[in-house]
Scaffold this motif. Sequence first.
Motif, PDB file in Angstrom:
ATOM      1  N   LEU A   1       0.928  -1.347   0.039  1.00 44.17           N
ATOM      2  CA  LEU A   1      -0.082  -0.060  -0.161  1.00 44.17           C
ATOM      3  C   LEU A   1       0.853   1.248  -0.109  1.00 44.17           C
ATOM      4  CD1 LEU A   1      -2.704  -0.943   2.690  1.00 44.17           C
ATOM      5  CD2 LEU A   1      -2.973  -0.971   0.237  1.00 44.17           C
TER       6      LEU A   1
ATOM      7  N   TYR B   1     -11.106  10.976  10.295  1.00 38.94           N
ATOM      8  CA  TYR B   1     -10.017  10.639  10.716  1.00 38.94           C
ATOM      9  C   TYR B   1      -9.434  11.387  11.983  1.00 38.94           C
ATOM     10  CZ  TYR B   1     -10.161   7.733   6.389  1.00 38.94           C
ATOM     11  OH  TYR B   1     -10.594   7.143   5.349  1.00 38.94           O
TER      12      TYR B   1
ATOM     13  N   GLU C   1      -0.997   7.425   6.030  1.00 40.78           N
ATOM     14  CA  GLU C   1      -2.129   7.109   5.203  1.00 40.78           C
ATOM     15  C   GLU C   1      -2.041   5.598   4.819  1.00 40.78           C
ATOM     16  OE1 GLU C   1      -3.281   7.988   0.417  1.00 40.78           O
ATOM     17  OE2 GLU C   1      -1.603   8.909   1.228  1.00 40.78           O
ATOM     18  N   ALA C   2      -0.768   5.157   4.577  1.00 39.19           N
ATOM     19  CA  ALA C   2      -0.732   3.500   4.564  1.00 39.19           C
ATOM     20  C   ALA C   2      -1.285   2.758   5.574  1.00 39.19           C
ATOM     21  CB  ALA C   2       0.679   3.244   4.191  1.00 39.19           C
TER      22      ALA C   2
ATOM     23  N   HIS D   1      -3.937   6.905  -4.225  1.00 39.93           N
ATOM     24  CA  HIS D   1      -4.622   7.257  -2.962  1.00 39.93           C
ATOM     25  C   HIS D   1      -6.075   6.504  -2.950  1.00 39.93           C
ATOM     26  CE1 HIS D   1      -1.261  10.044  -2.303  1.00 39.93           C
ATOM     27  NE2 HIS D   1      -1.637  10.674  -3.620  1.00 39.93           N
ATOM     28  N   THR D   2      -6.209   5.629  -2.134  1.00 38.31           N
ATOM     29  CA  THR D   2      -7.514   4.938  -1.972  1.00 38.31           C
ATOM     30  C   THR D   2      -8.256   5.085  -0.576  1.00 38.31           C
ATOM     31  OG1 THR D   2      -6.518   3.006  -1.154  1.00 38.31           O
ATOM     32  CG2 THR D   2      -6.755   3.023  -3.575  1.00 38.31           C
ATOM     33  N   LEU D   3      -7.850   6.015   0.036  1.00 41.09           N
ATOM     34  CA  LEU D   3      -8.572   6.296   1.303  1.00 41.09           C
ATOM     35  C   LEU D   3      -9.915   6.864   1.202  1.00 41.09           C
ATOM     36  CD1 LEU D   3      -7.408   5.678   4.409  1.00 41.09           C
ATOM     37  CD2 LEU D   3      -6.823   7.871   4.412  1.00 41.09           C
TER      38      LEU D   3
ATOM     39  N   ILE E   1       0.839   4.374  -2.756  1.00 43.44           N
ATOM     40  CA  ILE E   1       0.589   5.971  -2.387  1.00 43.44           C
ATOM     41  C   ILE E   1       1.544   6.491  -2.817  1.00 43.44           C
ATOM     42  CG2 ILE E   1       0.534   7.450  -0.474  1.00 43.44           C
ATOM     43  CD1 ILE E   1      -0.833   5.212   1.051  1.00 43.44           C
TER      44      ILE E   1
ATOM     45  N   VAL F   1      -8.550   0.146   6.923  1.00 43.89           N
ATOM     46  CA  VAL F   1      -9.810   0.105   6.212  1.00 43.89           C
ATOM     47  C   VAL F   1     -10.306  -0.922   5.507  1.00 43.89           C
ATOM     48  CG1 VAL F   1     -11.116   1.211   4.439  1.00 43.89           C
ATOM     49  CG2 VAL F   1      -9.995   2.722   5.890  1.00 43.89           C
ATOM     50  N   GLU F   2      -9.241  -1.710   5.073  1.00 48.34           N
ATOM     51  CA  GLU F   2      -9.270  -3.069   4.425  1.00 48.34           C
ATOM     52  C   GLU F   2      -9.405  -4.300   5.384  1.00 48.34           C
ATOM     53  OE1 GLU F   2      -5.826  -4.009   2.100  1.00 48.34           O
ATOM     54  OE2 GLU F   2      -5.993  -2.584   0.407  1.00 48.34           O
TER      55      GLU F   2
ATOM     56  N   THR G   1      -5.084   3.142   5.452  1.00 53.88           N
ATOM     57  CA  THR G   1      -5.683   2.408   4.383  1.00 53.88           C
ATOM     58  C   THR G   1      -5.796   0.980   4.784  1.00 53.88           C
ATOM     59  OG1 THR G   1      -4.704   4.012   2.733  1.00 53.88           O
ATOM     60  CG2 THR G   1      -5.334   2.049   1.879  1.00 53.88           C
TER      61      THR G   1
END
Length: 527
Positions: free
Chosen positions: A209, A226, A507-508, A218-220, A213, A514-515, A511
């Motif tokens: 991830l 947050y 961010e990673a 960017h998939t957030l 990024i 979230v997964e 992310t």
Amino acid sequence: MGYVYIEKIISDYPSSALGDAVTGFCSLVDDILTRFFRLTTYISHQFIQFVEDLVLRDADRYTDDFVRITSGYPKNSSHSICRSVVEDSSLSPQPYISPGSDKGAVDTSNEVLVDTNYEGVDTSYSSGAFPSVFLGFMLPLFGIRYAWKLAMVSWRCSLCYIRCAQVQVCSFTSRVWKTLRGSSDDIGWLKHASGMPPIKDGTERFLELLSHIRNGEHTLPNSFVYLLIPGLFSNHGPLYFVGTKRFFSKMGLACHISKIHSEASMEHNAWELKLYIEELYWGSGKRVMLLGHSKGGVDAAAALSMYWSDLKDKVAGLALVQSPYGGTPVASDILREGQIGDKETRRIMELLICKVIKGDIRALEDLTYEKRKDFIMKHKLPLDIPLISFYSETRIAPGVLTTLNHIAHAELPWLPLLKFGNQESDDIVQGGCQVPVTIPISAAMAVCALHLELRYGERSDGVVTCRDAEVPGSVVVRPDRKLDHAWMVYSSKKKIPSEPDACEMCEAILTLLVELGKTKQETEQLG
């Protein structure tokens, strides 16, 4: 000869009043001398007994079992110097009757003559013997008794002093040993605790991830709020999480930094976070993703553990970044009781945290192993929420020791600035108490990490060991870079283009969180 002469006078003049007076006077004098010697004997014995009682009283103060007195004398003497003097009527003298007076009239001078009985000495003697003779023979015996008891008391006192010295030596040895051992028995205790769920390794997926990024993917999602939770002493770092929040805001994400007192206790911050999460949830209608750094992760975990019934529908996941979930040897070694200089060290820390920083000493106590063990055993972290544990280890190369990469501010309220009557000077006065200070934080982390590695053989980021940062039941992320404890929250001045920065790392982490939430939700639906 005096008695024969007096008897001759009495025989020659039997009816003479002078003869009667002389007879009564002789009898009175003889009886007075007899009682005087008996009283002298009694007083002598009582004085000797008084001295013995003093010795016995000093001996009875030491109630140890080293010596048993076998001389036959009781410890608690029943004799007293104030014993009442009982008059012996059998030995009372004949009353003196004045010539020409009534036979029933008795001279009141007899009232001052007393008779005494002493329990240990036979005072019956003939009128021709003096009790001082017997007292002379008894004095050596009393001296031997006194010397024996004094020797026994001295021996028992010596044994008592030896015992006290032994206790002090044992106490000092224990304190030295406890100081040398430090946190050797506590580091990594979570891995050996019973009933703890296993951990999973998510480092590989995290690196994937992070690579995406870095390539601009960017998939957030924007379906969450947050919340970044700072750690200890964050109130004195003006750049704490600022770069990460700005980075998320540019991507259009709702990102906030929790406004908690970083030097407050864990229970206080847990309650404040609970209220803040509810406020964000009801204000936006979105669930909250939590990312806590250092003590912030511990505070966030405490909020979920204590108030999960109120937050389970409002929190989507928790990421603990370099958090001492199991405790930290730095806090334990500073505040451990029973070690050398523990009270002095605690007073110094209370002065710094409570007086200078205006915080609470419990903020540091909550990070000790003892406090963490008690809290984790009482409040279990919920397992039906996605969890990530992120930790790293710092570099201890000599070049790191000279690094200066953090600028903080120090509040100096005791240095007032003068006003000059214009708006600019007023603004200076309002903010003039905050003085920027350059802190060699990377060097400090490197020194602490070197200390922990040499003393305990543990890898750490300078504050938290790697084993203490792994939360049971979480997905563990171990980056392949050497990062100190403060790297994740402060933007470095010397950025390397080929390496990701702290914002991309955060961010990673989110992310991946979230997964994990999606995977858990799908698993529950299939089940």
